[in-house]
Design a protein around this motif. Structure first.
Motif: not given
Length: 267
Positions: A106-110, A127-140, A161-170
């Motif tokens: 729920h909420g977010a898993a990042a 349904k309103d949770a956010k998902i992000a594999m966002n290590f790339i944003g801090i150079g990791l 591609q998902l790792i490289w983008r690092g985007e937040t997904l619904s």
């Protein structure tokens, strides 16, 4: 029976074990204390009579990922090995549990929070949770087996591609591409309870045996990935790009990355 270890809570309800991340004031960020207590709880679960394990977070989110305070620690290089070994042990123990495991998001898993969720057998998200594999944003790079776990669900190319983008997904988009298994509106706890009840009506021995076969045929690959992540993450953590990523995050601005590969090799 409920065991409260301060930042991780373990509740046993007959054939169900419920593991709750319990740092709501820090968005269930994963620090050394959380990782240590997760290892302890997973050991207890493995030895228990439970057939189903539910992993969830208290408060507003499942987990915001690794604790940023660890990344600001001036002695981080000294504690790096300990942290990475704990991360790897959590992932290995969760992935290899004989019980069937469900992560309730729920909420977010990042970041690392998402890696740990992916180590479970089934993911149900609000349904309103956010998902992000966002290590790339801090150079990791992803750790906690993130490379392996995403590739198992998406294939190598889409995972990359998902790792490289690092985007937040619904949650809806994450469901459509196969990162999570189910999305639900309304009371997430009730939906998880219903799914647990469904599994409890199945032959537990047969369910576990299928899981054991998949685990035993893939565990060596996961161990290899975890060691590669540990080695590479150390290099990334020493880079100027990581420092820039952290500074930009704290300043709430876009990072400007410029370190080249040849610079990393010198660290």
């Amino acid at each position: 029976m409920t065991v409260n270890l301060k930042v991780v809570e373990l509740e046993m309800k007959e054939r169900v074990a419920i593991l709750s991340l319990n740092r709501p004031e820090s968005l269930n960020a994963l620090n050394i204390e959380v990782l240590q207590q997760l290892v302890q709880c997973l050991k207890e679960v493995e030895e228990s009579q439970a057939d189903i394990v539910v992993l969830q977070g208290k408060g507003n989110v499942f987990s915001a990922g690794g604790d940023i305070k660890m990344m600001l620690d001036p002695n981080r290089a000294d504690s790096f090995r300990k942290v990475m070994d704990l991360i790897n042990e959590v992932t290995l123990r969760l992935y290899t549990l004989p019980q069937l495991t469900i992560s309730a998001i729920h909420g977010a898993a990042a970041g690392l929070g998402l890696s740990i969720a992916l180590a479970s057998d089934y993911i149900i998200a609000q349904k309103d949770a956010k998902i992000a594999m966002n290590f790339i944003g801090i150079g990791l790079i992803p750790d906690g087996g993130g490379h392996f776990l995403l590739a198992k669900r998406l294939g190598n190319h889409r995972a990359k591609q998902l790792i490289w983008r690092g985007e937040t997904l619904s949650a809806e988009k994450a469901y459509k591409i196969g990162i999570i298994d189910e999305i639900k509106e309304g009371d997430l706890a009730k939906h998880v309870e219903d799914y647990v009840s469904y599994w409890l009506k199945k032959p537990a021995l047969a369910l576990k045996e299928t899981k054991r076969i998949f685990v035993e045929t893939s565990i060596e690959e996961l161990k290899t990935v975890l060691q590669l992540e540990k080695r590479s993450q150390f290099s990334m953590s020493q880079s100027d790009d990581h420092q820039e990523g952290i500074e930009a995050f704290l300043a709430k601005r876009l990072p400007v990355f410029n370190q080249r590969s040849k610079d990393i090799s010198e660290n």
